[in-house]
Design a protein around this motif. Structure first.
Motif, PDB file in Angstrom:
ATOM      1  N   ASN A 345     -27.476  75.371  37.169  1.00 23.93           N
ATOM      2  CA  ASN A 345     -28.512  76.519  37.566  1.00 23.93           C
ATOM      3  C   ASN A 345     -30.062  76.144  37.366  1.00 23.93           C
ATOM      4  OD1 ASN A 345     -29.039  76.863  34.713  1.00 23.93           O
ATOM      5  ND2 ASN A 345     -28.657  79.049  34.689  1.00 23.93           N
ATOM      6  N   GLY A 346     -30.094  74.785  37.223  1.00 24.78           N
ATOM      7  CA  GLY A 346     -31.612  74.268  37.005  1.00 24.78           C
ATOM      8  C   GLY A 346     -31.825  74.058  35.475  1.00 24.78           C
ATOM      9  N   VAL A 347     -30.937  74.718  34.803  1.00 26.31           N
ATOM     10  CA  VAL A 347     -31.231  74.474  33.067  1.00 26.31           C
ATOM     11  C   VAL A 347     -29.917  73.793  32.596  1.00 26.31           C
ATOM     12  CG1 VAL A 347     -31.638  75.715  30.972  1.00 26.31           C
ATOM     13  CG2 VAL A 347     -32.821  76.387  32.853  1.00 26.31           C
ATOM     14  N   LYS A 348     -28.737  74.506  33.098  1.00 25.29           N
ATOM     15  CA  LYS A 348     -27.536  73.773  32.489  1.00 25.29           C
ATOM     16  C   LYS A 348     -26.441  74.205  33.710  1.00 25.29           C
ATOM     17  CE  LYS A 348     -25.541  78.058  30.610  1.00 25.29           C
ATOM     18  NZ  LYS A 348     -24.978  78.759  29.360  1.00 25.29           N
ATOM     19  N   VAL A 349     -25.262  73.528  33.562  1.00 24.97           N
ATOM     20  CA  VAL A 349     -24.154  73.785  34.158  1.00 24.97           C
ATOM     21  C   VAL A 349     -23.403  75.015  33.876  1.00 24.97           C
ATOM     22  CG1 VAL A 349     -22.179  72.673  35.367  1.00 24.97           C
ATOM     23  CG2 VAL A 349     -23.943  71.015  34.963  1.00 24.97           C
ATOM     24  N   VAL A 350     -23.393  75.842  34.726  1.00 23.72           N
ATOM     25  CA  VAL A 350     -22.649  76.944  34.114  1.00 23.72           C
ATOM     26  C   VAL A 350     -21.231  76.970  34.279  1.00 23.72           C
ATOM     27  CG1 VAL A 350     -22.567  79.773  34.095  1.00 23.72           C
ATOM     28  CG2 VAL A 350     -24.502  78.372  34.670  1.00 23.72           C
ATOM     29  N   PRO A 351     -20.356  77.044  33.471  1.00 23.79           N
ATOM     30  CA  PRO A 351     -18.783  77.169  33.615  1.00 23.79           C
ATOM     31  C   PRO A 351     -18.206  78.267  34.506  1.00 23.79           C
ATOM     32  CG  PRO A 351     -19.651  77.813  31.436  1.00 23.79           C
ATOM     33  CD  PRO A 351     -20.761  77.240  31.814  1.00 23.79           C
ATOM     34  N   SER A 352     -17.524  77.881  35.373  1.00 23.65           N
ATOM     35  CA  SER A 352     -17.231  78.742  36.536  1.00 23.65           C
ATOM     36  C   SER A 352     -15.787  78.786  36.719  1.00 23.65           C
ATOM     37  CB  SER A 352     -18.058  78.159  37.766  1.00 23.65           C
ATOM     38  OG  SER A 352     -19.170  77.868  37.654  1.00 23.65           O
ATOM     39  N   TYR A 353     -15.447  80.030  37.320  1.00 26.90           N
ATOM     40  CA  TYR A 353     -14.102  80.196  37.844  1.00 26.90           C
ATOM     41  C   TYR A 353     -14.433  80.402  39.264  1.00 26.90           C
ATOM     42  CZ  TYR A 353      -9.248  81.318  38.270  1.00 26.90           C
ATOM     43  OH  TYR A 353      -7.839  80.978  38.501  1.00 26.90           O
ATOM     44  N   LEU A 354     -13.699  79.581  40.200  1.00 28.17           N
ATOM     45  CA  LEU A 354     -13.892  79.586  41.373  1.00 28.17           C
ATOM     46  C   LEU A 354     -12.599  80.374  42.097  1.00 28.17           C
ATOM     47  CD1 LEU A 354     -15.589  76.225  42.460  1.00 28.17           C
ATOM     48  CD2 LEU A 354     -16.596  78.165  41.460  1.00 28.17           C
ATOM     49  N   LEU A 355     -12.914  81.009  42.962  1.00 27.28           N
ATOM     50  CA  LEU A 355     -11.621  81.514  43.823  1.00 27.28           C
ATOM     51  C   LEU A 355     -11.564  80.902  45.257  1.00 27.28           C
ATOM     52  CD1 LEU A 355     -11.912  85.203  42.892  1.00 27.28           C
ATOM     53  CD2 LEU A 355      -9.974  83.742  42.271  1.00 27.28           C
ATOM     54  N   GLU A 356     -10.349  81.120  46.199  1.00 24.34           N
ATOM     55  CA  GLU A 356     -10.330  80.577  47.216  1.00 24.34           C
ATOM     56  C   GLU A 356     -10.222  81.737  48.173  1.00 24.34           C
ATOM     57  OE1 GLU A 356      -6.682  78.454  47.688  1.00 24.34           O
ATOM     58  OE2 GLU A 356      -7.234  76.936  46.418  1.00 24.34           O
ATOM     59  N   SER A 357     -11.189  81.230  49.532  1.00 28.46           N
ATOM     60  CA  SER A 357     -11.146  82.109  50.644  1.00 28.46           C
ATOM     61  C   SER A 357     -10.519  81.747  51.719  1.00 28.46           C
ATOM     62  CB  SER A 357     -12.635  82.079  50.953  1.00 28.46           C
ATOM     63  OG  SER A 357     -13.112  81.011  51.144  1.00 28.46           O
ATOM     64  N   ASP A 358     -10.088  82.726  52.747  1.00 26.33           N
ATOM     65  CA  ASP A 358      -9.320  82.655  54.056  1.00 26.33           C
ATOM     66  C   ASP A 358     -10.217  83.043  55.286  1.00 26.33           C
ATOM     67  OD1 ASP A 358      -6.805  81.959  53.178  1.00 26.33           O
ATOM     68  OD2 ASP A 358      -6.887  83.984  52.021  1.00 26.33           O
ATOM     69  N   ILE A 359     -10.035  82.185  56.260  1.00 26.40           N
ATOM     70  CA  ILE A 359     -10.721  82.626  57.591  1.00 26.40           C
ATOM     71  C   ILE A 359      -9.850  83.684  58.134  1.00 26.40           C
ATOM     72  CG2 ILE A 359     -11.462  81.882  59.876  1.00 26.40           C
ATOM     73  CD1 ILE A 359     -11.214  79.069  58.709  1.00 26.40           C
ATOM     74  N   VAL A 360     -10.758  84.901  58.827  1.00 25.03           N
ATOM     75  CA  VAL A 360      -9.892  86.139  59.491  1.00 25.03           C
ATOM     76  C   VAL A 360     -10.279  85.867  60.639  1.00 25.03           C
ATOM     77  CG1 VAL A 360      -9.953  88.403  59.535  1.00 25.03           C
ATOM     78  CG2 VAL A 360     -10.662  87.494  57.538  1.00 25.03           C
ATOM     79  N   TYR A 361      -9.100  85.547  61.576  1.00 26.74           N
ATOM     80  CA  TYR A 361      -9.329  85.627  63.047  1.00 26.74           C
ATOM     81  C   TYR A 361      -8.630  87.217  63.543  1.00 26.74           C
ATOM     82  CZ  TYR A 361      -9.750  80.766  62.627  1.00 26.74           C
ATOM     83  OH  TYR A 361     -10.094  79.346  62.529  1.00 26.74           O
ATOM     84  N   ALA A 362      -8.670  87.384  64.887  1.00 27.01           N
ATOM     85  CA  ALA A 362      -7.757  88.622  65.298  1.00 27.01           C
ATOM     86  C   ALA A 362      -6.368  88.580  64.895  1.00 27.01           C
ATOM     87  CB  ALA A 362      -8.352  88.758  66.785  1.00 27.01           C
ATOM     88  N   ASP A 363      -5.878  87.358  64.909  1.00 21.17           N
ATOM     89  CA  ASP A 363      -4.304  87.314  65.072  1.00 21.17           C
ATOM     90  C   ASP A 363      -3.655  87.420  63.363  1.00 21.17           C
ATOM     91  OD1 ASP A 363      -4.971  84.785  64.075  1.00 21.17           O
ATOM     92  OD2 ASP A 363      -4.047  83.952  65.777  1.00 21.17           O
ATOM     93  N   ASN A 364      -4.734  87.358  62.381  1.00 18.04           N
ATOM     94  CA  ASN A 364      -4.357  87.472  61.156  1.00 18.04           C
ATOM     95  C   ASN A 364      -4.767  88.847  60.231  1.00 18.04           C
ATOM     96  OD1 ASN A 364      -6.673  86.404  60.397  1.00 18.04           O
ATOM     97  ND2 ASN A 364      -6.046  84.500  59.472  1.00 18.04           N
ATOM     98  N   ILE A 365      -5.502  89.473  60.991  1.00 19.23           N
ATOM     99  CA  ILE A 365      -5.887  90.555  60.282  1.00 19.23           C
ATOM    100  C   ILE A 365      -4.992  91.310  59.706  1.00 19.23           C
ATOM    101  CG2 ILE A 365      -6.958  92.949  60.820  1.00 19.23           C
ATOM    102  CD1 ILE A 365      -8.719  91.790  62.961  1.00 19.23           C
ATOM    103  N   THR A 366      -3.950  91.638  60.332  1.00 18.87           N
ATOM    104  CA  THR A 366      -2.843  92.245  59.767  1.00 18.87           C
ATOM    105  C   THR A 366      -2.307  91.759  58.386  1.00 18.87           C
ATOM    106  OG1 THR A 366      -2.302  93.387  61.872  1.00 18.87           O
ATOM    107  CG2 THR A 366      -0.585  93.593  60.147  1.00 18.87           C
TER     108      THR A 366
END
Ligand code: GAL
Length: 386
Positions: A345-366
């Protein structure tokens, strides 16, 4: 209502500094062998300040609600505030939370560099600070960061653009299209650290196609500074798209695709393209427009074949991580990080918890959004979250 025990020296320090009178007996009280009361108050005596940027976006409303209910389920009091995308409002709200006795802060910053004074005050009072989705920069007093893999979000945004243009298939193999395609690039607000991660992930993915001429940017605006939209404003994105159309598209030259890093911007871009007379649907030739957040209005546009894709970041999971980190801090421990390198963050590396994301297309909305209970089929059909 659960009661929450706050144990250990660190917690005791936090409590001594952060809480008023919290003695008494019951589930929250611990007595050590030397008879010192290291007691934790009942959860009902603990207040968590939750600062969210704005209610103009359905995603932040969902985040606020999910964090609030997750904390309330554990018995905590919650001071939830939205700041209308106004920096002084957010700094005042955070000041006020501390004046009112907040014991821990969860903050989704408007301007990631504007909170140093508030965070110093928090540190002086022993109040832990969790940065929520957006990194707070230029401060040593950010204790933890919960977010998504933001570079990967950018990769997914660019991938969805390439899929929409037919250059890639959804399985990652090459598509049948050859181009060249005319695209325009949008970025987020430059006071939001995430904007750079989204941009870097997207541009790294698009670069080979830009280099070999498969993708061209007729406006020539290819720097993040040129592409950025302050405060992620829909109207500003609409204006920029209108200006690009006026300045760079004439005769037969048409926009084939737009890289947009957030659904609010996408809706502004789509309005500009609609007003310029582009066909109504993608099947009829409407440009490929990407997005992010799977906001309900945009999910309907995807279902209606107008917006091509979005990125689903499950705010329930992010809120749950923030709640887990809160519990870990309040019990005197440290939250579990799964990334201790990426978010400097410019001063330190902040310990983080990262989550995953998904691409939404018309055919996987449901499958992505309805089956998981994120939206109902009715909400998708109406474009309004109830
Ligand atoms: C970013 C966030 C995105 C989007 C954007 C505009 O910080 O990571 O998901 O919500 O703000 O609100």
């Amino acid at each position: 209502m659960n009661t929450k025990r706050l144990m250990g020296a660190a917690a005791a320090t936090v409590l001594a500094l952060g809480l008023a009178a919290c003695s008494g007996s019951g589930a929250g009280t611990e007595t050590t062998s030397d008879n010192t009361n290291t007691a934790a108050p009942p959860a009902a005596d603990v207040t968590i300040g939750v600062a969210m940027p704005t209610q103009t976006s359905s995603r932040w409303i969902a985040d606020g609600a999910a964090v609030e209910s997750g904390l309330q389920d554990l018995g905590y009091k919650v001071d939830l505030q939205f700041a209308n995308d106004d920096i002084p409002t957010q700094t005042q709200q955070i000041d006020q939370m501390m004046t009112n006795g907040a014991d821990l802060l969860i903050v989704a910053a408007i301007d990631g560099t504007a909170l140093s004074a508030q965070l110093q005050n928090a540190a002086d009072k022993g109040i832990k600070v969790i940065a929520y989705d957006r990194l707070i920069r230029e401060s040593a007093n950010v204790d933890f960061y919960v977010t998504f893999d933001n570079y990967q979000v950018g990769v997914q945004q660019a991938t969805s653009l390439l899929v929409g243009l037919g250059l890639l298939n959804k399985d990652g193999s090459d598509g049948d299209a050859t181009g060249p395609f005319s695209v325009e690039l949008f970025a987020g607000s430059l006071d939001d650290n995430n904007a750079y991660f989204f941009w870097d992930g997207a541009i790294d993915t698009l670069q080979p196609y830009l280099d070999d001429g498969t993708l061209v940017v007729p406006s020539g605006q290819m720097d993040i500074e040129q592409a950025a939209i302050l405060r992620w404003q829909q109207e500003t994105a609409q204006r920029r798209m209108e200006d690009l159309l006026t300045a760079s598209y004439s005769g037969d030259l048409k926009v084939d695709g737009v890289l947009s890093p957030y659904d609010g911007l996408s809706r502004g871009i789509i309005t500009a393209l609609q007003n310029a007379g582009y066909p109504a649907t993608i099947s009829d030739g409407f440009p490929i427009v990407t997005g992010q957040d799977a906001e309900i209005a945009s999910v309907k546009l995807i279902a209606d074949d107008v917006q091509f894709a979005s990125i689903f970041k499950d705010t329930r999971k992010l809120a749950a991580q923030a709640v887990t980190a809160t519990e870990e801090f309040l019990s005197g421990g440290e939250p579990t990080a799964n990334d201790t390198e990426t978010y400097d963050n410019g001063v330190k590396v902040v310990p983080s918890y990262l989550l995953e994301s998904d691409i939404v297309y018309a055919d996987n909305i449901t499958s992505l959004l309805v089956d998981s209970g994120y939206y109902t089929a009715d909400e998708v059909a109406s474009g309004v979250a109830s």
